[in-house]
Design a protein around this motif. Structure first.
Motif, PDB file in Angstrom:
ATOM      1  N   GLU A 147      -3.656  35.698   0.560  1.00 52.73           N
ATOM      2  CA  GLU A 147      -3.951  34.623   0.814  1.00 52.73           C
ATOM      3  C   GLU A 147      -5.721  34.690   0.697  1.00 52.73           C
ATOM      4  OE1 GLU A 147      -3.574  31.444   4.915  1.00 52.73           O
ATOM      5  OE2 GLU A 147      -5.243  33.247   5.509  1.00 52.73           O
ATOM      6  N   THR A 148      -6.326  33.464   0.176  1.00 53.31           N
ATOM      7  CA  THR A 148      -7.360  33.511  -0.288  1.00 53.31           C
ATOM      8  C   THR A 148      -7.755  32.586   0.587  1.00 53.31           C
ATOM      9  OG1 THR A 148      -9.675  34.173  -1.704  1.00 53.31           O
ATOM     10  CG2 THR A 148      -7.041  33.172  -2.194  1.00 53.31           C
ATOM     11  N   GLY A 149      -8.972  31.766  -0.650  1.00 54.34           N
ATOM     12  CA  GLY A 149      -9.650  30.951   0.362  1.00 54.34           C
ATOM     13  C   GLY A 149     -10.873  30.316  -0.196  1.00 54.34           C
ATOM     14  N   THR A 150     -11.610  29.818   0.393  1.00 52.23           N
ATOM     15  CA  THR A 150     -13.445  29.653  -0.090  1.00 52.23           C
ATOM     16  C   THR A 150     -13.932  28.949   0.927  1.00 52.23           C
ATOM     17  OG1 THR A 150     -12.576  27.667  -2.224  1.00 52.23           O
ATOM     18  CG2 THR A 150     -14.893  27.446  -1.228  1.00 52.23           C
ATOM     19  N   THR A 151     -14.744  29.468   0.813  1.00 47.81           N
ATOM     20  CA  THR A 151     -15.759  28.996   2.263  1.00 47.81           C
ATOM     21  C   THR A 151     -16.767  28.301   2.141  1.00 47.81           C
ATOM     22  OG1 THR A 151     -15.427  31.425   3.146  1.00 47.81           O
ATOM     23  CG2 THR A 151     -17.376  30.313   4.057  1.00 47.81           C
ATOM     24  N   ILE A 152     -17.923  27.815   1.993  1.00 51.09           N
ATOM     25  CA  ILE A 152     -19.275  26.866   2.157  1.00 51.09           C
ATOM     26  C   ILE A 152     -19.885  27.279   3.327  1.00 51.09           C
ATOM     27  CG2 ILE A 152     -20.040  24.607   1.813  1.00 51.09           C
ATOM     28  CD1 ILE A 152     -17.926  24.899  -0.027  1.00 51.09           C
ATOM     29  N   MET A 153     -20.884  28.171   2.704  1.00 49.72           N
ATOM     30  CA  MET A 153     -21.717  28.831   3.599  1.00 49.72           C
ATOM     31  C   MET A 153     -23.190  27.831   3.547  1.00 49.72           C
ATOM     32  SD  MET A 153     -22.272  32.539   2.553  1.00 49.72           S
ATOM     33  CE  MET A 153     -23.393  33.193   1.043  1.00 49.72           C
ATOM     34  N   GLN A 154     -24.140  28.674   4.761  1.00 51.58           N
ATOM     35  CA  GLN A 154     -25.741  28.409   4.512  1.00 51.58           C
ATOM     36  C   GLN A 154     -25.982  29.727   3.799  1.00 51.58           C
ATOM     37  OE1 GLN A 154     -27.660  27.357   8.155  1.00 51.58           O
ATOM     38  NE2 GLN A 154     -29.084  27.151   7.500  1.00 51.58           N
ATOM     39  N   MET A 155     -27.223  29.492   3.247  1.00 56.43           N
ATOM     40  CA  MET A 155     -27.522  30.861   2.546  1.00 56.43           C
ATOM     41  C   MET A 155     -29.034  31.504   3.359  1.00 56.43           C
ATOM     42  SD  MET A 155     -26.853  29.788  -1.226  1.00 56.43           S
ATOM     43  CE  MET A 155     -27.451  32.410  -1.991  1.00 56.43           C
ATOM     44  N   ASP A 156     -28.885  32.248   3.343  1.00 51.42           N
ATOM     45  CA  ASP A 156     -30.005  33.165   4.394  1.00 51.42           C
ATOM     46  C   ASP A 156     -29.638  34.823   3.049  1.00 51.42           C
ATOM     47  OD1 ASP A 156     -27.421  35.723   4.269  1.00 51.42           O
ATOM     48  OD2 ASP A 156     -27.495  35.313   6.365  1.00 51.42           O
ATOM     49  N   ALA A 157     -30.865  35.690   3.427  1.00 52.14           N
ATOM     50  CA  ALA A 157     -30.928  37.098   2.547  1.00 52.14           C
ATOM     51  C   ALA A 157     -30.343  37.815   2.313  1.00 52.14           C
ATOM     52  CB  ALA A 157     -32.319  37.235   3.087  1.00 52.14           C
ATOM     53  N   GLY A 158     -28.868  37.886   2.716  1.00 49.60           N
ATOM     54  CA  GLY A 158     -28.110  38.995   3.271  1.00 49.60           C
ATOM     55  C   GLY A 158     -27.287  38.474   1.846  1.00 49.60           C
ATOM     56  N   LEU A 159     -26.468  39.038   0.799  1.00 50.68           N
ATOM     57  CA  LEU A 159     -25.217  39.197   0.026  1.00 50.68           C
ATOM     58  C   LEU A 159     -23.946  38.652   1.151  1.00 50.68           C
ATOM     59  CD1 LEU A 159     -24.074  39.350  -2.894  1.00 50.68           C
ATOM     60  CD2 LEU A 159     -22.906  42.153  -2.215  1.00 50.68           C
ATOM     61  N   ASP A 160     -24.031  37.181   0.425  1.00 50.86           N
ATOM     62  CA  ASP A 160     -22.654  36.615   0.913  1.00 50.86           C
ATOM     63  C   ASP A 160     -22.487  36.318   2.431  1.00 50.86           C
ATOM     64  OD1 ASP A 160     -22.399  35.833  -1.972  1.00 50.86           O
ATOM     65  OD2 ASP A 160     -21.013  37.361  -1.771  1.00 50.86           O
ATOM     66  N   THR A 161     -23.591  36.408   3.201  1.00 49.30           N
ATOM     67  CA  THR A 161     -23.434  35.782   5.004  1.00 49.30           C
ATOM     68  C   THR A 161     -23.703  35.429   5.721  1.00 49.30           C
ATOM     69  OG1 THR A 161     -25.902  37.482   4.874  1.00 49.30           O
ATOM     70  CG2 THR A 161     -24.175  39.347   4.849  1.00 49.30           C
ATOM     71  N   GLY A 162     -24.480  34.586   5.018  1.00 49.07           N
ATOM     72  CA  GLY A 162     -25.020  32.656   6.041  1.00 49.07           C
ATOM     73  C   GLY A 162     -23.556  32.591   6.507  1.00 49.07           C
ATOM     74  N   PRO A 163     -24.966  31.060   7.586  1.00 49.83           N
ATOM     75  CA  PRO A 163     -23.366  31.204   8.651  1.00 49.83           C
ATOM     76  C   PRO A 163     -22.364  30.129   8.025  1.00 49.83           C
ATOM     77  CG  PRO A 163     -25.422  30.022   9.115  1.00 49.83           C
ATOM     78  CD  PRO A 163     -25.541  31.363   7.869  1.00 49.83           C
ATOM     79  N   MET A 164     -21.296  29.966   8.050  1.00 49.71           N
ATOM     80  CA  MET A 164     -19.812  29.229   7.206  1.00 49.71           C
ATOM     81  C   MET A 164     -19.990  27.733   7.974  1.00 49.71           C
ATOM     82  SD  MET A 164     -16.439  32.020   7.679  1.00 49.71           S
ATOM     83  CE  MET A 164     -16.886  32.001   9.188  1.00 49.71           C
ATOM     84  N   LEU A 165     -19.546  26.570   7.237  1.00 49.55           N
ATOM     85  CA  LEU A 165     -20.030  25.362   7.603  1.00 49.55           C
ATOM     86  C   LEU A 165     -18.435  24.653   7.068  1.00 49.55           C
ATOM     87  CD1 LEU A 165     -23.279  24.367   5.014  1.00 49.55           C
ATOM     88  CD2 LEU A 165     -23.361  24.934   7.122  1.00 49.55           C
ATOM     89  N   LEU A 166     -17.478  25.686   6.472  1.00 46.81           N
ATOM     90  CA  LEU A 166     -16.760  25.201   6.178  1.00 46.81           C
ATOM     91  C   LEU A 166     -15.578  25.884   5.701  1.00 46.81           C
ATOM     92  CD1 LEU A 166     -14.900  21.892   6.273  1.00 46.81           C
ATOM     93  CD2 LEU A 166     -14.890  21.463   4.434  1.00 46.81           C
ATOM     94  N   SER A 167     -14.395  26.107   5.840  1.00 46.50           N
ATOM     95  CA  SER A 167     -13.036  27.038   5.116  1.00 46.50           C
ATOM     96  C   SER A 167     -12.078  26.585   5.097  1.00 46.50           C
ATOM     97  CB  SER A 167     -13.672  28.287   6.184  1.00 46.50           C
ATOM     98  OG  SER A 167     -12.928  28.713   6.918  1.00 46.50           O
ATOM     99  N   GLU A 168     -11.289  27.223   3.856  1.00 49.30           N
ATOM    100  CA  GLU A 168      -9.915  26.417   4.063  1.00 49.30           C
ATOM    101  C   GLU A 168      -8.872  27.255   2.890  1.00 49.30           C
ATOM    102  OE1 GLU A 168      -9.093  22.187   2.916  1.00 49.30           O
ATOM    103  OE2 GLU A 168      -7.983  23.469   0.991  1.00 49.30           O
ATOM    104  N   SER A 169      -7.411  27.654   3.505  1.00 49.48           N
ATOM    105  CA  SER A 169      -6.939  28.815   2.994  1.00 49.48           C
ATOM    106  C   SER A 169      -6.193  28.821   1.563  1.00 49.48           C
ATOM    107  CB  SER A 169      -6.736  29.433   3.801  1.00 49.48           C
ATOM    108  OG  SER A 169      -5.287  28.129   4.637  1.00 49.48           O
ATOM    109  N   LEU A 170      -5.767  28.769   1.054  1.00 46.54           N
ATOM    110  CA  LEU A 170      -4.670  29.255   0.173  1.00 46.54           C
ATOM    111  C   LEU A 170      -4.493  30.108  -0.390  1.00 46.54           C
ATOM    112  CD1 LEU A 170      -6.257  27.465  -3.462  1.00 46.54           C
ATOM    113  CD2 LEU A 170      -5.294  29.043  -3.504  1.00 46.54           C
ATOM    114  N   THR A 171      -2.795  30.252  -0.522  1.00 44.80           N
ATOM    115  CA  THR A 171      -1.950  31.606  -1.011  1.00 44.80           C
ATOM    116  C   THR A 171      -1.707  31.462  -1.813  1.00 44.80           C
ATOM    117  OG1 THR A 171      -0.203  29.870   1.174  1.00 44.80           O
ATOM    118  CG2 THR A 171       0.613  31.549  -0.409  1.00 44.80           C
ATOM    119  N   ILE A 172      -1.652  32.696  -2.435  1.00 43.75           N
ATOM    120  CA  ILE A 172      -1.903  32.984  -3.848  1.00 43.75           C
ATOM    121  C   ILE A 172      -0.122  33.570  -3.891  1.00 43.75           C
ATOM    122  CG2 ILE A 172      -2.726  34.677  -4.868  1.00 43.75           C
ATOM    123  CD1 ILE A 172      -5.164  35.979  -2.799  1.00 43.75           C
ATOM    124  N   GLY A 173       0.249  32.845  -5.449  1.00 42.73           N
ATOM    125  CA  GLY A 173       1.314  33.177  -5.556  1.00 42.73           C
ATOM    126  C   GLY A 173       1.755  34.204  -5.744  1.00 42.73           C
ATOM    127  N   ALA A 174       2.918  35.001  -6.092  1.00 44.20           N
ATOM    128  CA  ALA A 174       3.769  35.954  -6.302  1.00 44.20           C
ATOM    129  C   ALA A 174       3.484  36.697  -7.401  1.00 44.20           C
ATOM    130  CB  ALA A 174       4.847  36.036  -5.577  1.00 44.20           C
TER     131      ALA A 174
END
Length: 314
Positions: A133-160
């Protein structure tokens, strides 16, 4: 909510999908930032990236600084009087001074379920690790590497058998859709932003051609995952008679009893059966130097002597 005044920062195909969604929506894209043009292909001809091509097709101002740390580019962005900066696979560091310029900050579309797979290549690393499983995260950016607070996320199944390219396309569409949802009420999503969990942090380092080399001492499942992950770029490869042989398709097959990882056990039109760390894998589509990807059956018709049992892939 009234339409927002935005700038967009992105470079590759993944980002272009989100930019197109913005252009199709109610908001104003005041400018586009993208990385400087670079050489691509065998001749290394300098050409614009997908985001720049799309921006020019819509007569949008395009900014291509080498860095966002100079006063010149920061003043240009300040003069745009932005509500928000949308960042998708841009590839340059966003300094604190730029993060603070838009009225509502900077919003990022990231192709994983954060905090898993922060970094440059989350799609390929998820497949390589065997994630289901993976997905997408929409986040508010801060100075870190992809460390900002999350606004919305949704999962997605990875095909075999899903490849990096196939998953890339699905996540790009998902990211564009979720971005549109967030922008319908950006102040509301910012107010409800959730900090990322401290547990489960992993990093997806940048992909390199050297890092796509296969090691047949690994288990068959790991080898198959790497082949899937690196299709269509940078493409898994091995050394065969001193030349790189790219591997486009692989699957696990029953153990052959061959103890030497990398040794070709059988050759047929179905592919090359190669011993690995815990059994064997079947390599069915390969690419010789300077040639297009071909099935092993196609290669054998033109070069019946090329692959022989007992030869070793390294």
């Amino acid at each position: 909510m009234k339409p927002l005044r935005l700038a967009f920062a992105g470079t590759p195909d993944f980002a272009a999908v989100s930019l197109q969604a913005l252009l199709d929506g109610p908001h104003t894209v005041a400018a586009v930032l993208t990385q400087p043009d670079r050489g691509a292909g065998r001749g290394k001809k300098v050409q614009p990236g997908p985001v720049k091509k799309l921006a020019l097709a819509h007569d949008l101002p395009v900014l291509q600084p080498d860095t966002l740390k100079t006063d010149e580019i920061q003043n240009q962005l300040r003069d745009l009087a932005l509500d928000a900066l949308i960042v998708v696979a841009y590839g340059l560091i966003i300094p604190r001074a730029v993060l603070a310029l838009p009225r509502l900050g900077c919003v990022n579309v990231h192709g994983s379920l954060l905090p898993r797979w922060r970094g440059a290549a989350p799609i390929q690393w998820a497949i390589q690790a065997g994630d289901r499983e993976t997905g997408t995260t929409i986040m508010q950016m801060d100075a870190g590497l992809d460390t900002g607070p999350m606004l919305l996320s949704e999962s997605l199944t990875i095909g075999a058998r899903e490849t990096g390219g196939e998953l890339h396309d699905r996540l790009a569409e998902q990211g564009a859709r979720l971005l549109g949802t967030v922008l319908e009420d950006l102040p509301g999503y910012l107010e409800k932003a959730r900090p990322q969990p401290e547990d489960g942090v992993t990093y997806a380092s940048k992909l390199t051609k050297a890092g796509a080399r296969l090691d047949f001492r690994l288990p068959g499942a790991a080898l198959v995952n790497r082949v899937r992950a690196f299709n269509p770029w940078p493409v898994a490869w091995v050394d065969f008679d001193g030349q790189p042989l790219r591997i486009w398709d692989a699957e696990e097959v029953p153990d052959t009893g061959e103890p030497e990882p990398g040794r070709i056990v059988t050759v047929s039109d179905d592919g090359l059966t190669v011993a690995c760390g815990d059994g064997a894998v079947l390599l069915s589509r390969v690419q010789l130097p300077g040639k297009r990807p071909m099935t092993v059956a196609e290669v054998r018709r033109g070069h019946p002597e090329l692959f022989q049992p007992g030869a070793t892939l390294e």
